[in-house]
Design an enzyme around this catalytic site. Structure first.
Site, short mmCIF file in Angstrom:
data_model
loop_
_atom_site.label_atom_id
_atom_site.label_comp_id
_atom_site.label_asym_id
_atom_site.label_seq_id
_atom_site.Cartn_x
_atom_site.Cartn_y
_atom_site.Cartn_z
N GLY A 1 -42.47 10.15 10.92
CA GLY A 1 -42.30 9.53 12.41
C GLY A 1 -41.53 8.18 12.43
N LEU B 1 -36.22 26.04 17.23
CA LEU B 1 -36.66 26.61 15.95
C LEU B 1 -35.42 27.91 15.67
CD1 LEU B 1 -40.55 27.09 16.85
CD2 LEU B 1 -39.23 25.50 15.29
N ALA C 1 -33.42 19.50 20.86
CA ALA C 1 -34.15 20.64 21.28
C ALA C 1 -33.28 21.76 20.37
CB ALA C 1 -33.98 20.71 22.80
N CYS D 1 -44.14 21.73 17.37
CA CYS D 1 -42.70 21.60 17.98
C CYS D 1 -42.85 21.59 19.42
CB CYS D 1 -42.11 23.05 17.73
SG CYS D 1 -40.22 22.80 18.49
N GLY E 1 -37.34 9.22 15.30
CA GLY E 1 -36.73 8.09 14.94
C GLY E 1 -37.63 6.90 14.97
#
Length: 301
Positions: free
Chosen positions: A238, A73, A70, A125, A212
């Site tokens: 991804g 940005l 997290a 995001c 991941g």
């Protein structure tokens, strides 16, 4: 060996394996190093109109199957980022600037203020208030922002979509209507981790985005769905950490792939060359051209 060069979303690349946004693209040196290590193109960290510090820490935690982050940005604003793009270009491959904003006007301001080989619109995001997925989950916003940037720019425009919706194909079609040159799928999945001793969320922002290996099956399905719904190229991202993962994305319908979290593995920057070489050997073994592999999964009942 089989050739991997070609056009991906309006940008010519020596190979279709790229650096994903948000991992190492904060400095020109990291962008250049990725290119010199075999990346066909690189995508920068997302930049916006104003400088942002991002969320308070902890901002990243390793969890089963990947990473939970997290970041919020953080960026120096586009006004202080052109030098990093220019340094990245010294590597000899295209540099795509990932940009974000809270409105079409903000996206356009950033796009007009940067000289890059293309733009990737961060409409995905999952943990930044007023940005990313908060506006990118609405079809109207995706179409309007894409059109605004496309009409104000002379370079290819890619749209990075969120998987945190009921039907991602609707977002892809909106991006296509807005004039996007390609769709990038996917960004991270909304997720959370809690410390059982303190009974508190681990991340400073409480929740974040999961990346991941754990999200690769989700990404593959999104790529498959989008490739069947739109006419423009789809770029898969991804959980890609090997040539087999990249191959799976391409068979699902991707014209190119991006690598992010896997750069933290033992191979490091070497993963770009490892994936492209593995793809080339695979294509030789199958006696196929890369384009023949794109969307091959749809040829089976």
């Amino acid at each position: 060996m089989a050739t991997l060069s070609g056009d991906v979303g309006g940008i010519w690349m020596d190979n279709p394996v790229m650096l994903a946004a948000g991992i190492l693209g904060t400095t020109g040196a990291s962008l250049k190093r990725a290119v010199l290590s075999g990346a066909g193109a690189v995508v920068t960290k997302s930049v916006g109109v104003a400088e942002r510090e991002g969320h308070r820490g902890p901002a990243v935690v390793q969890v089963e199957g990947g990473l939970l982050n997290a970041m919020g940005l953080p960026n120096p604003s586009y006004r202080h980022f052109q030098e990093e793009i220019d340094i990245g270009r010294d590597g000899g491959a295209p540099v795509i600037a990932s940009i974000f904003g809270s409105s079409p006007a903000e996206f356009v301001e950033v796009a007009r203020g940067l000289d890059a080989d293309g733009f990737e619109l961060n409409l995905s995001c999952p943990h930044a208030e007023r940005y990313g997925a908060e506006i990118g989950c609405e079809v109207y916003n995706v179409e309007a922002i894409t059109r605004a940037v496309k009409e104000s720019s002379s370079v290819p425009v890619w749209v990075k979509l969120t998987p945190n919706v009921a039907e991602i194909s609707a977002l892809g079609l909106a991006a296509e209507r807005g004039g996007a040159d390609a769709i990038v799928a996917i960004n991270t999945l909304r997720a959370m981790a809690i410390d059982v001793e303190s009974c508190r969320p681990i991340l400073g922002n409480r929740f974040g985005g999961l990346s991941g290996p754990a999200i690769k099956p989700v990404a593959v399905k999104c790529v498959y769905d989008l490739a069947g719904a739109v006419k423009i190229p789809v770029i898969g991202v991804g959980g890609v950490s090997s040539w087999e993962d990249a191959c799976e994305m391409i068979i699902a319908g991707a014209r190119g792939v991006q690598v992010g979290t896997a750069l933290g593995n033992a191979e490091g920057y070497g993963i770009f060359r490892s994936i492209s070489e593995g793809l080339s050997i695979y294509l030789d073994r199958k006696d196929m051209a890369l384009q023949e592999l794109v969307g091959a999964a749809r040829r089976f009942p």
